[in-house]
Scaffold this motif. Structure first.
Motif, mmCIF file in Angstrom:
data_model
loop_
_atom_site.group_PDB
_atom_site.id
_atom_site.type_symbol
_atom_site.label_atom_id
_atom_site.label_comp_id
_atom_site.label_asym_id
_atom_site.label_seq_id
_atom_site.Cartn_x
_atom_site.Cartn_y
_atom_site.Cartn_z
ATOM 1 N N SER A 1 28.400 39.650 89.282
ATOM 2 C CA SER A 1 28.566 39.878 90.514
ATOM 3 C C SER A 1 29.252 38.883 91.305
ATOM 4 O O SER A 1 29.354 39.003 92.543
ATOM 5 C CB SER A 1 26.921 39.908 91.067
ATOM 6 N N TRP A 2 29.775 38.046 90.530
ATOM 7 C CA TRP A 2 30.539 36.886 91.359
ATOM 8 C C TRP A 2 31.932 37.455 91.447
ATOM 9 O O TRP A 2 32.732 37.067 90.602
ATOM 10 C CB TRP A 2 30.298 35.598 90.436
ATOM 11 N N GLN A 3 32.212 38.001 92.480
ATOM 12 C CA GLN A 3 33.774 38.540 92.688
ATOM 13 C C GLN A 3 34.764 37.564 93.065
ATOM 14 O O GLN A 3 35.933 37.491 92.807
ATOM 15 C CB GLN A 3 33.518 39.754 93.665
ATOM 16 N N GLU B 1 26.741 23.393 90.419
ATOM 17 C CA GLU B 1 25.298 24.007 90.686
ATOM 18 C C GLU B 1 25.049 25.022 89.606
ATOM 19 O O GLU B 1 23.930 25.092 89.330
ATOM 20 C CB GLU B 1 25.439 24.391 92.020
ATOM 21 N N TYR B 2 26.002 25.761 89.469
ATOM 22 C CA TYR B 2 25.619 26.972 88.225
ATOM 23 C C TYR B 2 25.158 26.381 86.935
ATOM 24 O O TYR B 2 24.466 26.683 86.303
ATOM 25 C CB TYR B 2 27.144 27.698 88.131
ATOM 26 N N LEU B 3 26.053 25.296 86.743
ATOM 27 C CA LEU B 3 25.508 24.556 85.322
ATOM 28 C C LEU B 3 24.079 24.023 85.467
ATOM 29 O O LEU B 3 23.508 24.284 84.306
ATOM 30 C CB LEU B 3 26.559 23.243 84.895
ATOM 31 N N MET B 4 23.833 23.259 86.591
ATOM 32 C CA MET B 4 22.491 22.778 86.631
ATOM 33 C C MET B 4 21.401 23.913 86.413
ATOM 34 O O MET B 4 20.360 23.484 85.727
ATOM 35 C CB MET B 4 22.285 21.976 87.976
ATOM 36 N N ARG C 1 16.226 24.218 95.324
ATOM 37 C CA ARG C 1 15.857 24.839 96.223
ATOM 38 C C ARG C 1 15.750 26.471 96.006
ATOM 39 O O ARG C 1 15.420 27.182 96.851
ATOM 40 C CB ARG C 1 17.168 24.615 97.137
ATOM 41 N N TYR C 2 16.136 26.804 94.906
ATOM 42 C CA TYR C 2 16.045 28.115 94.407
ATOM 43 C C TYR C 2 15.093 28.332 93.290
ATOM 44 O O TYR C 2 15.125 27.512 92.265
ATOM 45 C CB TYR C 2 17.269 28.911 94.116
ATOM 46 N N HIS C 3 14.257 29.628 92.980
ATOM 47 C CA HIS C 3 13.529 29.482 91.885
ATOM 48 C C HIS C 3 14.261 29.381 90.444
ATOM 49 O O HIS C 3 13.796 28.807 89.483
ATOM 50 C CB HIS C 3 12.656 30.845 91.993
ATOM 51 N N ASP C 4 15.415 30.325 90.397
ATOM 52 C CA ASP C 4 16.158 30.239 89.139
ATOM 53 C C ASP C 4 17.671 30.847 89.244
ATOM 54 O O ASP C 4 18.297 30.619 90.527
ATOM 55 C CB ASP C 4 15.438 31.380 88.259
ATOM 56 N N LEU C 5 18.419 30.862 88.332
ATOM 57 C CA LEU C 5 19.864 30.975 88.468
ATOM 58 C C LEU C 5 20.048 32.016 89.348
ATOM 59 O O LEU C 5 21.087 32.034 90.171
ATOM 60 C CB LEU C 5 20.571 30.944 87.133
ATOM 61 N N ARG C 6 19.398 33.124 89.110
ATOM 62 C CA ARG C 6 19.676 34.656 89.812
ATOM 63 C C ARG C 6 19.356 34.357 91.307
ATOM 64 O O ARG C 6 20.255 34.927 92.196
ATOM 65 C CB ARG C 6 18.750 35.592 89.320
ATOM 66 N N MET C 7 18.236 33.755 91.704
ATOM 67 C CA MET C 7 17.960 33.402 93.239
ATOM 68 C C MET C 7 19.383 32.715 93.636
ATOM 69 O O MET C 7 19.421 32.862 94.838
ATOM 70 C CB MET C 7 16.700 33.030 93.308
ATOM 71 N N TRP C 8 19.625 31.637 92.933
ATOM 72 C CA TRP C 8 20.858 30.782 93.618
ATOM 73 C C TRP C 8 22.056 31.471 93.759
ATOM 74 O O TRP C 8 22.516 31.426 94.911
ATOM 75 C CB TRP C 8 20.780 29.748 92.488
ATOM 76 N N VAL D 1 21.615 34.197 96.786
ATOM 77 C CA VAL D 1 21.564 33.634 98.269
ATOM 78 C C VAL D 1 23.216 32.987 98.428
ATOM 79 O O VAL D 1 24.034 33.622 99.460
ATOM 80 C CB VAL D 1 20.881 32.421 98.141
ATOM 81 N N ASN D 2 23.823 32.200 97.402
ATOM 82 C CA ASN D 2 25.304 31.839 97.590
ATOM 83 C C ASN D 2 26.145 32.870 97.682
ATOM 84 O O ASN D 2 27.018 32.929 98.237
ATOM 85 C CB ASN D 2 25.338 30.852 96.499
ATOM 86 N N LEU D 3 26.099 33.757 96.803
ATOM 87 C CA LEU D 3 27.248 34.989 96.739
ATOM 88 C C LEU D 3 27.262 35.794 97.748
ATOM 89 O O LEU D 3 28.334 36.133 98.413
ATOM 90 C CB LEU D 3 27.199 35.672 95.418
ATOM 91 N N ARG D 4 25.981 36.123 98.331
ATOM 92 C CA ARG D 4 26.034 36.762 99.643
ATOM 93 C C ARG D 4 26.516 36.135 100.957
ATOM 94 O O ARG D 4 27.463 36.459 101.522
ATOM 95 C CB ARG D 4 24.527 37.328 99.980
ATOM 96 N N SER D 5 26.136 34.742 100.751
ATOM 97 C CA SER D 5 26.794 33.968 101.871
ATOM 98 C C SER D 5 28.345 33.809 101.818
ATOM 99 O O SER D 5 29.020 33.819 102.755
ATOM 100 C CB SER D 5 26.208 32.455 101.681
ATOM 101 N N GLU D 6 28.974 33.798 100.494
ATOM 102 C CA GLU D 6 30.430 33.570 100.441
ATOM 103 C C GLU D 6 30.934 35.074 100.928
ATOM 104 O O GLU D 6 31.850 35.091 101.393
ATOM 105 C CB GLU D 6 30.774 33.525 98.752
ATOM 106 N N GLU D 7 30.284 36.098 100.548
ATOM 107 C CA GLU D 7 30.920 37.295 100.802
ATOM 108 C C GLU D 7 30.886 37.574 102.385
ATOM 109 O O GLU D 7 31.875 38.126 103.178
ATOM 110 C CB GLU D 7 29.857 38.519 100.376
#
Length: 251
Positions: A70-72, A172-175, A227-234, A237-243
């Motif tokens: 989903s990371w376009q 952040e993705y790696l962490m 700040r987020y429960h897991d990688l998917r939640m991160w 939030v972040n991909l929607r913000s970038e879009e």
């Protein structure tokens, strides 16, 4: 120890193609990928090799593959770092080469490497049954992957060892990926961050500046605040913000 790396190096562009077509629910098979030109005009045999490696590197981490699918809008530097880390996660030889050997060479008096040095190093790591031709093949793939990851800055000897730029989003993705992955080491001491020059105080300073987590140190006490429960939640939030940001810039 396995031999997948002998047929497939970092493959950044092919990884990107795989992410675009595959997610955790996709029925991934070579015939479909060949018919639909996932990897361009490649032979069916080559598509089979690529899929074997892509499954090991990305399908083995369903949450990560869902995020990558989903990371376009991903920067080239982030894409390069993510491909490098996933290859490290799934290939122990590449992980040791980039996370230990090159790190030691980088901090030494001559921060460079040659093919002959890598061939000798491979001979020390691999099974005794590996003939010289196999050692040379592995050394070539290791150096090719490291060059694609910007860990070495030339494809000619002697090859200077570099430190690639790692964007905040990639770190952040790696962490978040390591948080939900069993691995040797810790979040502050591991071959994944060390390989790209993020160690000690440098790494801690970068972590303090990441918006997706809160990092604090007081003496020997370390606190990771997520700040987020897991990688998917991160990613959600972040991909929607970038879009939204890109959509606003286009208006």
């Amino acid at each position: 120890m396995h031999t997948r790396l002998s047929k497939c190096a970092l493959e950044v562009d092919d990884s990107r193609a795989f992410w675009a077509h595959a997610d955790e629910t996709t029925d991934v098979n070579a015939q479909r990928a060949f018919d639909e030109y996932w990897f361009g005009a490649r032979s069916l045999a080559r598509v089979e090799v690529l899929l074997t490696n892509m499954r090991a590197r990305f399908s083995a981490f369903p949450s990560a593959l869902s995020v990558l699918h989903s990371w376009q809008h991903m920067s080239p530097e982030t894409r390069r770092a993510i491909c490098h880390w996933h290859l490290q996660l799934t290939d122990p030889l590449y992980r040791c080469f980039t996370g230990t050997y090159l790190v030691a060479r980088r901090s030494g008096p001559r921060p460079e490497v040659t093919r002959d040095l890598v061939v000798a190093w491979v001979g020390q790591q691999g099974p005794s049954r590996w003939m010289m031709s196999m050692r040379i093949q592995f050394a070539s793939k290791l150096l090719s992957a490291a060059y694609s990851a910007a860990l070495v800055t030339s494809n000619r000897d002697p090859r200077p060892i570099g430190m690639p730029h790692v964007p905040d989003e990639a770190l952040e993705y790696l962490m978040y990926l390591l948080r939900e992955t069993e691995f040797e080491g810790s979040l502050l001491d591991n071959p994944y961050t060390s390989s790209v020059g993020l160690e000690g105080a440098i790494l801690e300073e970068r972590l303090r500046g990441l918006p997706g987590l809160v990092f604090r140190r007081q003496g020997d006490l370390i606190d990771f605040g997520w700040r987020y429960h897991d990688l998917r939640m991160w990613a959600d939030v972040n991909l929607r913000s970038e879009e939204r940001r890109l959509a606003g810039a286009a208006l």
